[in-house]
Design an enzyme around this catalytic site. Sequence first.
Site, PDB file in Angstrom:
ATOM      1  N   GLY A 300      19.744 -53.785  -8.371  1.00  0.00           N
ATOM      2  CA  GLY A 300      19.239 -54.005  -7.025  1.00  0.00           C
ATOM      3  C   GLY A 300      19.362 -55.453  -6.572  1.00  0.00           C
ATOM      4  O   GLY A 300      20.288 -56.170  -6.937  1.00  0.00           O
ATOM      5  N   SER A 301      18.387 -55.887  -5.798  1.00  0.00           N
ATOM      6  CA  SER A 301      18.483 -57.186  -5.132  1.00  0.00           C
ATOM      7  C   SER A 301      18.405 -58.383  -6.068  1.00  0.00           C
ATOM      8  O   SER A 301      18.633 -59.512  -5.623  1.00  0.00           O
ATOM      9  CB  SER A 301      17.384 -57.301  -4.068  1.00  0.00           C
ATOM     10  OG  SER A 301      17.614 -56.376  -3.024  1.00  0.00           O
ATOM     11  N   THR A 302      18.063 -58.167  -7.327  1.00  0.00           N
ATOM     12  CA  THR A 302      18.144 -59.301  -8.254  1.00  0.00           C
ATOM     13  C   THR A 302      19.575 -59.823  -8.338  1.00  0.00           C
ATOM     14  O   THR A 302      19.800 -61.008  -8.609  1.00  0.00           O
ATOM     15  CB  THR A 302      17.667 -58.906  -9.665  1.00  0.00           C
ATOM     16  OG1 THR A 302      18.451 -57.801 -10.142  1.00  0.00           O
ATOM     17  CG2 THR A 302      16.200 -58.520  -9.668  1.00  0.00           C
ATOM     18  N   PHE A 303      20.559 -58.950  -8.060  1.00  0.00           N
ATOM     19  CA  PHE A 303      21.960 -59.361  -8.092  1.00  0.00           C
ATOM     20  C   PHE A 303      22.294 -60.318  -6.951  1.00  0.00           C
ATOM     21  O   PHE A 303      23.326 -61.001  -6.974  1.00  0.00           O
ATOM     22  CB  PHE A 303      22.873 -58.128  -8.033  1.00  0.00           C
ATOM     23  CG  PHE A 303      23.565 -57.832  -9.327  1.00  0.00           C
ATOM     24  CD1 PHE A 303      24.941 -57.693  -9.386  1.00  0.00           C
ATOM     25  CD2 PHE A 303      22.844 -57.707 -10.497  1.00  0.00           C
ATOM     26  CE1 PHE A 303      25.586 -57.421 -10.584  1.00  0.00           C
ATOM     27  CE2 PHE A 303      23.469 -57.432 -11.695  1.00  0.00           C
ATOM     28  CZ  PHE A 303      24.845 -57.294 -11.753  1.00  0.00           C
ATOM     29  N   LYS A 304      21.441 -60.378  -5.932  1.00  0.00           N
ATOM     30  CA  LYS A 304      21.695 -61.311  -4.822  1.00  0.00           C
ATOM     31  C   LYS A 304      21.615 -62.757  -5.299  1.00  0.00           C
ATOM     32  O   LYS A 304      22.229 -63.637  -4.692  1.00  0.00           O
ATOM     33  CB  LYS A 304      20.692 -61.063  -3.697  1.00  0.00           C
ATOM     34  CG  LYS A 304      20.919 -59.735  -2.989  1.00  0.00           C
ATOM     35  CD  LYS A 304      19.838 -59.421  -1.979  1.00  0.00           C
ATOM     36  CE  LYS A 304      20.084 -58.050  -1.345  1.00  0.00           C
ATOM     37  NZ  LYS A 304      18.978 -57.632  -0.455  1.00  0.00           N
TER      38      LYS A 304
END
Length: 578
Positions: A300-304
């Site tokens: 999820g958004s941790t990859f941002k």
Amino acid sequence: MKGLRTLISGTRPATTAVAETGRTPLEFEGVRKAQGAQAKNRMIIAIACFGVFYGAIGARLVDYGLRSPETVSSIQRPDQLLVSRPDLVDRNGEVLATDIRTVSLFAEPNKIIDPDEAIELLATVLPDLDMRGIHRKLSSNSRFQWLRRQLTPKQQSQILSLGIPGIGFRPETRRFYPGGPTASHVVGHVNIDNRGIAGMEKYVDGQGLGDLAAAGMTVNEDMKPVQLSLDLRVQHVLRDELAAAMDRFKAIAAAGVVLNVHTGEVVGMSSLPDYDPNNPVEALQKDRLNRMSAGTYEMGSTFKAFTTAMALDSGKVSINDSFDARGSIRIGGYTIRDFHGKNRILTVPEIFIYSSNIGTAKMADLVGIEGHKEFLTRLGLLTRMQTELPEVATPNQPPVWKKISSITISFGHGVSTTPLQTAVAAAALMNGGKLIEPTFLPRTVEQADQVAVQVIQPSTSKSMRDLMQMNVAKGSGRRAEVEGFRVGGKTGTAEKVVNGRYDSSVRFNAFLSAFPIDNPQYVVLVVIDEPKPEEGKTSATAGLNAAPMVSAIVRRSAGFLGVKPEFGNGSQELSLTY
């Protein structure tokens, strides 16, 4: 008359005796001597036979006395046990696994007089024995059969008192884990033969211990303990908070790791549900998977955080740039929107704080497909992680990267990787740009520098620290804040695939953090699988459940990690301007 008297008196002339017996006196004497010689020879032969017989017995006894004790007939000497396993201890010397002495029950079927009677007697002590299987073993023509491994001292004493011929005991070692399930997925467990088959127990066997055991070699002294990088105190805190969160948010699973960013040491790692290595059969249940290293997930958004670092490190994007985050992106039949869109032009820090899918996708598009794939590979997110733990999964990625792949991967969908790899890559963003393979063994900073690979510029690392700090101060990570410890982080709320489609009601949440963020020492990553909204709330995003988990872990473990709190105005001010 005189001759007549002599004759009558019984004194017969020699000629008369010879006439009656046919033998002379000399012949009588020869017979007596012959009979005496025969008797003497018989005596000598008898003595010789007895001498040979008892000599053979004596020689046999001497032979037995010089032989090593056999394990099939009696209890072996303690110094002739199969090779023992070294203790496993944490970084402070606390025992995680150790050997204890035990005995196992065996039979020599060729010496069993009455199998039925033997079984009836054994059943009085071991009522749960497989009677049919035991009867088959005792009735066989073999010379050795295991009946029950690892008896208690009481059971051994009771069976001894039964006095069953052909039944014996063999001393063995049994592995004991004082902490039970506290660090089960890291420590691992052994099989019935005391061979490591999971976790660090298997790793130890791979260093040569397994070969010694397979060769049946013996040892007469204790082996040096194997020290792990784990801190049992931090491990307990981590597991305790994961268990509390699972209960609080009615989740199906939770996991987390505490990682030293400068050495790559795993100080704590837990995955729930776990199991008790003292009863390793529990490990076979499918929900007991080590989710941190053996499970792959869309993060999820941790990859941002990685997409933003990639854009800044490429030089194509600066911290002061802005991107149009209005509306949506339509590509390949899919529509990409922001979860809580601002519908305006956003700066890079705002894209990070508001977790904008649109802004993140546009930054990835500037870098390009090949550059995106190369950067994630450089950070170790697309290849199998190298570490001592044998349970490590290989990440999944599209067989062919297209533009839609790069865009969805930029905000954490389309690539599945292990949470531990995510934490390791995040450590590189925090420590000045050095990617350090994780280890479950102690490692110094100097040793880590020898294996470290510079993957991003130090200036990029500095910008990412500022962004992570700002996200906790002003963004979705506010609930991770711990006064005095300056936590920075990034939330990740990933929709799970159900029946081939993403389901917004089923989520895999994560919070990726570091502290103290102005000079990070540790990365803390937690994940929680399918959390439910708390009573009175309608949402279950990572900011509402994963972030508070990190806050509790940092608050309780920082002291054990040697991180001192700072209060007041001593912390650095944010250097970002936009």
